[in-house]
Design a protein around this motif. Structure first.
Motif, PDB file in Angstrom:
ATOM      1  N   GLU A  43      -9.502  56.139  39.906  1.00 31.12           N
ATOM      2  CA  GLU A  43      -8.485  55.515  40.750  1.00 31.12           C
ATOM      3  C   GLU A  43      -8.209  56.404  41.957  1.00 31.12           C
ATOM      4  O   GLU A  43      -8.330  57.623  41.889  1.00 31.12           O
ATOM      5  CB  GLU A  43      -7.173  55.346  39.979  1.00 31.12           C
ATOM      6  CG  GLU A  43      -7.223  54.337  38.870  1.00 31.12           C
ATOM      7  CD  GLU A  43      -5.889  54.178  38.175  1.00 31.12           C
ATOM      8  OE1 GLU A  43      -5.597  53.051  37.754  1.00 31.12           O
ATOM      9  OE2 GLU A  43      -5.152  55.180  38.057  1.00 31.12           O
ATOM     10  N   VAL A  54      -5.062  57.209  44.516  1.00 31.66           N
ATOM     11  CA  VAL A  54      -3.618  57.037  44.653  1.00 31.66           C
ATOM     12  C   VAL A  54      -3.238  57.429  46.083  1.00 31.66           C
ATOM     13  O   VAL A  54      -3.158  58.617  46.412  1.00 31.66           O
ATOM     14  CB  VAL A  54      -2.831  57.896  43.639  1.00 31.66           C
ATOM     15  CG1 VAL A  54      -1.332  57.673  43.810  1.00 31.66           C
ATOM     16  CG2 VAL A  54      -3.273  57.588  42.219  1.00 31.66           C
ATOM     17  N   THR A  62       5.828  59.233  49.990  1.00 30.07           N
ATOM     18  CA  THR A  62       5.738  57.952  49.282  1.00 30.07           C
ATOM     19  C   THR A  62       4.441  57.931  48.492  1.00 30.07           C
ATOM     20  O   THR A  62       3.359  58.054  49.064  1.00 30.07           O
ATOM     21  CB  THR A  62       5.763  56.764  50.266  1.00 30.07           C
ATOM     22  OG1 THR A  62       6.928  56.858  51.084  1.00 30.07           O
ATOM     23  CG2 THR A  62       5.749  55.442  49.526  1.00 30.07           C
ATOM     24  N   HIS A 101       2.062  55.663  46.459  1.00 33.42           N
ATOM     25  CA  HIS A 101       1.762  54.239  46.326  1.00 33.42           C
ATOM     26  C   HIS A 101       1.097  53.940  44.986  1.00 33.42           C
ATOM     27  O   HIS A 101       0.664  54.852  44.276  1.00 33.42           O
ATOM     28  CB  HIS A 101       0.862  53.787  47.481  1.00 33.42           C
ATOM     29  CG  HIS A 101       1.479  54.024  48.824  1.00 33.42           C
ATOM     30  ND1 HIS A 101       2.392  53.159  49.396  1.00 33.42           N
ATOM     31  CD2 HIS A 101       1.334  55.047  49.700  1.00 33.42           C
ATOM     32  CE1 HIS A 101       2.762  53.634  50.574  1.00 33.42           C
ATOM     33  NE2 HIS A 101       2.150  54.780  50.782  1.00 33.42           N
ATOM     34  N   ASP A 102       1.002  52.672  44.672  1.00 30.14           N
ATOM     35  CA  ASP A 102       0.329  52.258  43.438  1.00 30.14           C
ATOM     36  C   ASP A 102      -1.142  52.673  43.477  1.00 30.14           C
ATOM     37  O   ASP A 102      -1.783  52.622  44.537  1.00 30.14           O
ATOM     38  CB  ASP A 102       0.400  50.736  43.266  1.00 30.14           C
ATOM     39  CG  ASP A 102       1.813  50.251  42.964  1.00 30.14           C
ATOM     40  OD1 ASP A 102       2.612  51.050  42.431  1.00 30.14           O
ATOM     41  OD2 ASP A 102       2.102  49.083  43.267  1.00 30.14           O
ATOM     42  N   PRO A 103      -1.679  53.076  42.337  1.00 24.63           N
ATOM     43  CA  PRO A 103      -3.100  53.445  42.282  1.00 24.63           C
ATOM     44  C   PRO A 103      -4.003  52.256  42.629  1.00 24.63           C
ATOM     45  O   PRO A 103      -3.675  51.112  42.333  1.00 24.63           O
ATOM     46  CB  PRO A 103      -3.306  53.847  40.824  1.00 24.63           C
ATOM     47  CG  PRO A 103      -1.951  54.128  40.285  1.00 24.63           C
ATOM     48  CD  PRO A 103      -1.010  53.244  41.054  1.00 24.63           C
ATOM     49  N   ILE A 104      -5.118  52.555  43.241  1.00 27.85           N
ATOM     50  CA  ILE A 104      -6.133  51.546  43.542  1.00 27.85           C
ATOM     51  C   ILE A 104      -7.247  51.744  42.514  1.00 27.85           C
ATOM     52  O   ILE A 104      -7.938  52.769  42.527  1.00 27.85           O
ATOM     53  CB  ILE A 104      -6.691  51.717  44.969  1.00 27.85           C
ATOM     54  CG1 ILE A 104      -5.564  51.603  45.994  1.00 27.85           C
ATOM     55  CG2 ILE A 104      -7.792  50.693  45.242  1.00 27.85           C
ATOM     56  CD1 ILE A 104      -5.976  51.997  47.408  1.00 27.85           C
ATOM     57  N   ALA A 127      -2.066  50.935  52.717  1.00 29.10           N
ATOM     58  CA  ALA A 127      -0.963  51.444  51.894  1.00 29.10           C
ATOM     59  C   ALA A 127      -0.283  52.630  52.568  1.00 29.10           C
ATOM     60  O   ALA A 127       0.946  52.662  52.693  1.00 29.10           O
ATOM     61  CB  ALA A 127      -1.473  51.839  50.512  1.00 29.10           C
TER      62      ALA A 127
END
Length: 138
Positions: free
Chosen positions: A67, A69, A95, A97-100, A120
């Motif tokens: 992933e 992040v 900030t 962000h949500d993991p990709i 993101a």
């Protein structure tokens, strides 16, 4: 010296063999379960705007199916601009962000992950710093 002691990996761009050694070190760290913090632009901005992302870290994530992040650091440009000599007092916001997640492997996945990460990171910047501006040393 402190960075070396902490296990930081420095990118040596003096030649192809040096770059490959950096990639080998990064792979070994990632395989050992260590997270890496990578600054994908490769250089600090002259303007406060983001530059384009280099693909190296995204290739590693793709190859190892890890992933990515994205993280936005807002305020560091005001604290110490690239050409500045003095540190200024300013609020900084980090900030996370949500993991990709990995989407498969290959060039198209790398491009898609880079684009998603860019969007993101940019989303948490103030309006005045949105929009890519090419940095002279990229």
């Amino acid at each position: 010296k402190a960075c070396e002691s902490a296990g930081h990996i420095f990118v040596d761009r003096s030649g192809p063999k040096k770059v490959l050694e950096t990639i080998r070190q990064a792979k070994a760290s990632l395989k050992d379960g260590v997270s890496l913090v990578v600054f994908p632009e490769g250089a600090r901005t002259f303007t406060g705007h983001m530059g384009y992302f280099k693909k190296g870290a995204f290739q590693l994530a793709d190859e190892l199916q890890l992933e990515v992040v994205p993280v936005t650091i807002d305020g560091s440009f005001q604290i110490l601009p690239r050409t500045g000599k003095w540190i200024h007092r300013h609020r900084m916001i980090l900030t996370i962000h949500d993991p990709i997640p990995p989407k498969g492997q290959g060039t198209e996945n790398i491009k898609a992950t880079m684009a998603e990460a860019y969007v993101a990171v940019e989303s948490a910047l103030p309006e005045e710093y949105k929009g890519m501006v090419k940095n002279d040393d990229q």
